[in-house]
Design a protein around this motif. Structure first.
Motif, short mmCIF file in Angstrom:
data_model
loop_
_atom_site.label_atom_id
_atom_site.label_comp_id
_atom_site.label_asym_id
_atom_site.label_seq_id
_atom_site.Cartn_x
_atom_site.Cartn_y
_atom_site.Cartn_z
N PHE A 488 0.83 -1.21 0.00
CA PHE A 488 0.00 0.00 0.00
C PHE A 488 0.87 1.27 0.00
N GLN A 489 1.83 1.28 -0.93
CA GLN A 489 2.77 2.40 -0.97
C GLN A 489 2.19 3.59 -1.71
N LEU A 490 2.65 4.79 -1.31
CA LEU A 490 2.28 6.01 -2.02
C LEU A 490 3.07 6.07 -3.31
N ASN A 491 2.35 6.31 -4.42
CA ASN A 491 3.01 6.47 -5.72
C ASN A 491 3.42 7.93 -5.85
N LYS A 492 4.71 8.20 -5.64
CA LYS A 492 5.18 9.59 -5.62
C LYS A 492 5.23 10.21 -7.01
N LYS A 493 5.17 9.38 -8.04
CA LYS A 493 5.24 9.92 -9.40
C LYS A 493 3.89 10.44 -9.86
N LYS A 494 2.82 9.97 -9.22
CA LYS A 494 1.49 10.40 -9.65
C LYS A 494 0.87 11.29 -8.57
N ARG A 495 0.59 12.51 -8.96
CA ARG A 495 -0.03 13.46 -8.03
C ARG A 495 -0.83 14.44 -8.86
N PHE A 496 -2.09 14.60 -8.49
CA PHE A 496 -2.99 15.46 -9.27
C PHE A 496 -3.34 16.68 -8.42
N ALA A 497 -3.06 17.88 -8.94
CA ALA A 497 -3.27 19.10 -8.15
C ALA A 497 -3.78 20.22 -9.03
N GLY A 498 -4.07 21.35 -8.40
CA GLY A 498 -4.56 22.52 -9.12
C GLY A 498 -5.91 22.98 -8.60
N HIS A 499 -6.69 22.05 -8.10
CA HIS A 499 -8.03 22.38 -7.61
C HIS A 499 -7.96 22.79 -6.14
N ILE A 500 -9.00 23.46 -5.65
CA ILE A 500 -9.07 23.91 -4.25
C ILE A 500 -10.18 23.11 -3.55
N VAL A 501 -9.77 22.18 -2.69
CA VAL A 501 -10.77 21.35 -1.99
C VAL A 501 -10.65 21.45 -0.47
N ALA A 502 -9.72 22.28 0.02
CA ALA A 502 -9.49 22.35 1.47
C ALA A 502 -10.80 22.67 2.20
N GLY A 503 -11.17 21.77 3.10
CA GLY A 503 -12.39 21.98 3.89
C GLY A 503 -13.62 21.30 3.34
N TYR A 504 -13.55 20.71 2.14
CA TYR A 504 -14.72 20.07 1.54
C TYR A 504 -14.41 18.62 1.20
N ALA A 505 -15.40 17.75 1.40
CA ALA A 505 -15.22 16.34 1.08
C ALA A 505 -15.63 16.09 -0.36
N CYS A 506 -14.92 16.73 -1.30
CA CYS A 506 -15.26 16.58 -2.72
C CYS A 506 -14.89 15.19 -3.21
N GLN A 507 -15.81 14.58 -3.98
CA GLN A 507 -15.63 13.22 -4.44
C GLN A 507 -14.61 13.17 -5.59
N VAL A 508 -13.76 12.13 -5.54
CA VAL A 508 -12.82 11.89 -6.63
C VAL A 508 -13.28 10.63 -7.36
N ASN A 509 -13.08 10.59 -8.69
CA ASN A 509 -13.58 9.45 -9.46
C ASN A 509 -12.73 9.20 -10.69
N PHE A 510 -12.94 8.03 -11.31
CA PHE A 510 -12.21 7.65 -12.54
C PHE A 510 -13.20 7.46 -13.68
N SER A 511 -12.68 7.66 -14.89
CA SER A 511 -13.48 7.26 -16.06
C SER A 511 -13.48 5.73 -16.14
N PRO A 512 -14.52 5.12 -16.72
CA PRO A 512 -14.60 3.64 -16.73
C PRO A 512 -13.39 2.96 -17.38
N ASP A 513 -12.69 3.65 -18.31
CA ASP A 513 -11.51 3.03 -18.93
C ASP A 513 -10.23 3.37 -18.16
N GLY A 514 -10.34 4.19 -17.11
CA GLY A 514 -9.19 4.49 -16.27
C GLY A 514 -8.24 5.52 -16.83
N ARG A 515 -8.61 6.19 -17.96
CA ARG A 515 -7.70 7.15 -18.58
C ARG A 515 -7.75 8.54 -17.94
N PHE A 516 -8.86 8.81 -17.24
CA PHE A 516 -9.02 10.15 -16.67
C PHE A 516 -9.36 10.08 -15.18
N VAL A 517 -8.86 11.07 -14.46
CA VAL A 517 -9.23 11.26 -13.06
C VAL A 517 -10.05 12.53 -12.98
#
Length: 573
Positions: A488-517
């Motif tokens: 259960f290691q952290l993948n340090k090469k993959k990190r998605f940022a730019g959005h502001i979610v601090a303080g909100y439980a915003c849902q994260v999801n994948f496209s069915p083919d796994g190409r998009f987050v």
């Protein structure tokens, strides 16, 4: 004798010759010659002042604020009252700094409490008491002489005997009717109990009808109150069907998936435009879920206490409303075939609903708020419910029996997510304690504990379609990727940022083919990133306020639904 006479005459003549002769007018005035001394002249002014100051010091009172006394004061000076002008703002003339009691200045005295009580009570009874500063007495000296200086605590033997006889005499004179009457002082004196007396079990008398009735009502009310406090709030379950008919001409249910719905999501695309808006919730929408496998219906949980299910393919209208919570609904979850679903509300209840009829099959509660609910994804374990609670526990129920079968109690904060991994043999939970914990299903022992100083709370976690990765929404405005393999290691090469979610439980999801987050954010935008490059692909402005949830349609390759705190659910293509 003759010689003595001659001597007397001679002495008289000498006296006369010594007397000054009266000056004549021609004679000069007499001259006075000043006396001379060999000693130097000394100024004794300072000496006189010093002597006067010493005399004054002996007579003046001592300033109570000074710490050093430059002379030896007398006893009278030490015990003299404090002199000086009255204080302008203090009633008793004591300055605020000198005050240590509301009545003035109280000096600590080294006196035993028993000795003080003895003298205090003696003074109030006999009128005299021993002076603590000396060996004399103060007060009524006649009474002191008469009583032989006894105190209240050393009464002589004959006095004790006398009192005992008087007490017995008084008891004999008491009227028997007064002893039995609780309203009299005699009864009170007779029945008063010492605080050290042991409890005596009295004979329990029969209650009157009125008392019995009151006791029953009170017990019933208390039981109801305790039950309500322990469990969730009770609300009458209601449901309303909004469609034309519940069954079509062939007898198929309104939740039956269309026959022609087939997966065409070999390649997913990012949506560009808004195609439909569902509005019906009067407050914010906290979660949305597509109908499993087909996505022809979408379920939404509202902060207006209602859960609604909407048509996606045909009319695009609300099909049914489920009303069974008294407070906002926090989470919803479908079973594998979509015929039933779970809801978790802030009223501390978890309800298991029949999707088609709207009936509540069962209700579960521990008296704590459930933050997340999940059914075990295994087909043979669809009767097992897991709920992450506000009291740091993950509770496992058997839906068939309604019994709690397991409690996973290791977290140090409220549990936010439950995600099944490794062919549903394990599950990962995140919590407000900023840690991830991995559990073996059915065994309440953590097999992996992930907590780093840089980690933040992760209120939403989603599993990648290939089941090898977990995307965790971190409250420091980034999405972190963890492996679901053994470590259960952290993948340090993959990190998605730019959005502001601090303080909100915003849902994260994948496209069915796994190409998009994708993820919502606190400014009402929906963000899309490329899974391989981790670059931002597209940003859609979806809602006014927070975009809390986003779901990719399971069959349509470019359609996404989002929900926000503006009460709207939007469908994008």
């Amino acid at each position: 004798m003759d010689s003595l006479q001659i001597y007397a005459n001679n002495s008289d003549e000498e006296d006369l010759s010594h007397q000054p002769s009266t000056p004549s007018a021609d004679s000069s005035p007499p001259r006075l010659i000043p006396s001379k001394s060999a000693a130097p002249k000394v100024d004794d002014t300072m000496l006189a002042l010093t002597a006067a100051e010493a005399r004054q010091a002996q007579s003046r009172p001592i300033d109570p604020t000074q710490h050093v006394v430059a002379f030896n004061p007398t006893y009278d000076q030490l015990w003299a009252p404090t002199y000086g002008p009255a204080h302008p703002y203090a009633k008793d003339g004591i300055a605020q700094g000198m005050r240590n009691h509301k009545l003035g200045f109280v000096e600590d005295a080294s006196i035993d409490s028993f000795v003080f009580d003895e003298q205090y009570n003696t003074f109030h009874k006999y009128g005299y008491a021993a002076d603590p500063s000396g060996s004399n007495y103060i007060g009524d000296l006649d009474a002191l002489q008469k009583n032989d200086a006894i105190s209240v605590y050393n009464i002589p033997q004959n006095e004790q005997k006398k009192r005992k006889i008087e007490r017995e005499k008084d008891e004999d004179e008491v009227d028997p009717t007064e002893i039995d009457n609780p309203a009299t002082d005699v009864w009170l004196m007779k029945n008063k109990r010492s605080p050290w007396a042991g409890k005596k079990e009295g004979v329990q008398t029969e209650l009157t009808e009125e008392q019995k009735k009151y006791a029953e009502e009170y017990a019933k009310k208390k039981e109801e109150k305790g039950h309500q406090g322990e469990k969730g709030e009770h609300v009458v379950d209601k449901t309303t069907f909004h469609g034309k008919e519940e069954r079509d001409y062939q007898g198929r249910s309104w939740i039956a998936p269309p026959k022609d719905a087939k997966a065409t999501n070999d390649h997913c695309y990012i949506p560009k435009r808004l195609v439909h808006t569902w509005s019906g919730h009067t407050k914010g929408v906290s979660a949305i879920r597509f109908f499993p496998k087909y996505g022809h219906l979408i379920l939404s949980a509202g902060m207006d206490t209602k859960v609604k299910i909407w048509d996606v393919f045909n009319s695009g209208k609300c099909m049914r409303t489920y009303m069974g919570h008294s407070k906002a609904v926090r989470d919803i979850s479908f079973c594998n075939d979509g015929t039933k679903f779970l809801t978790a509300g802030y009223d501390k209840n978890i309800k298991y609903w029949d999707t088609e009829t709207g009936q509540v099959i069962s209700t579960f509660s521990t008296g704590k708020i459930p933050y997340v609910v999940k059914l075990n994804p295994d087909e043979d374990k669809q009767n097992i419910l897991l709920a992450g609670m506000s009291d740091k526990k993950i509770v496992q129920w058997d839906i068939n029996t309604g019994q709690i079968t397991q409690e996973y109690d290791q977290h140090l904060g409220a549990v936010n997510t439950i995600t099944f991994v490794d062919n549903n043999r394990r599950f990962v939970t995140s919590s407000d304690d900023k840690s991830l914990r991995v559990w073996e299903f059915g065994i309440p022992v953590v097999i992996k504990y992930i907590s780093e100083p840089h980690m933040h709370s992760m209120p939403s976690i989603s599993l990648h379609p290939n089941t090898n990765w977990l995307a965790a929404q971190s409250l420091d405005n980034q999405i972190l990727i963890y492996s679901t393999r053994e470590r259960f290691q952290l993948n340090k090469k993959k990190r998605f940022a730019g959005h502001i979610v601090a303080g909100y439980a915003c849902q994260v999801n994948f496209s069915p083919d796994g190409r998009f987050v994708m993820s919502g954010d606190g400014e009402g935008k929906c963000w899309f990133w490329d899974w391989k490059s981790c670059k931002v692909f597209r940003i859609l402005k979806c809602h006014e306020g927070v975009c809390i949830g986003c779901e990719w349609h399971p069959l349509e390759q470019s359609k996404v639904a989002t929900c926000g705190w503006d009460g709207l659910i939007k469908y994008w293509d």
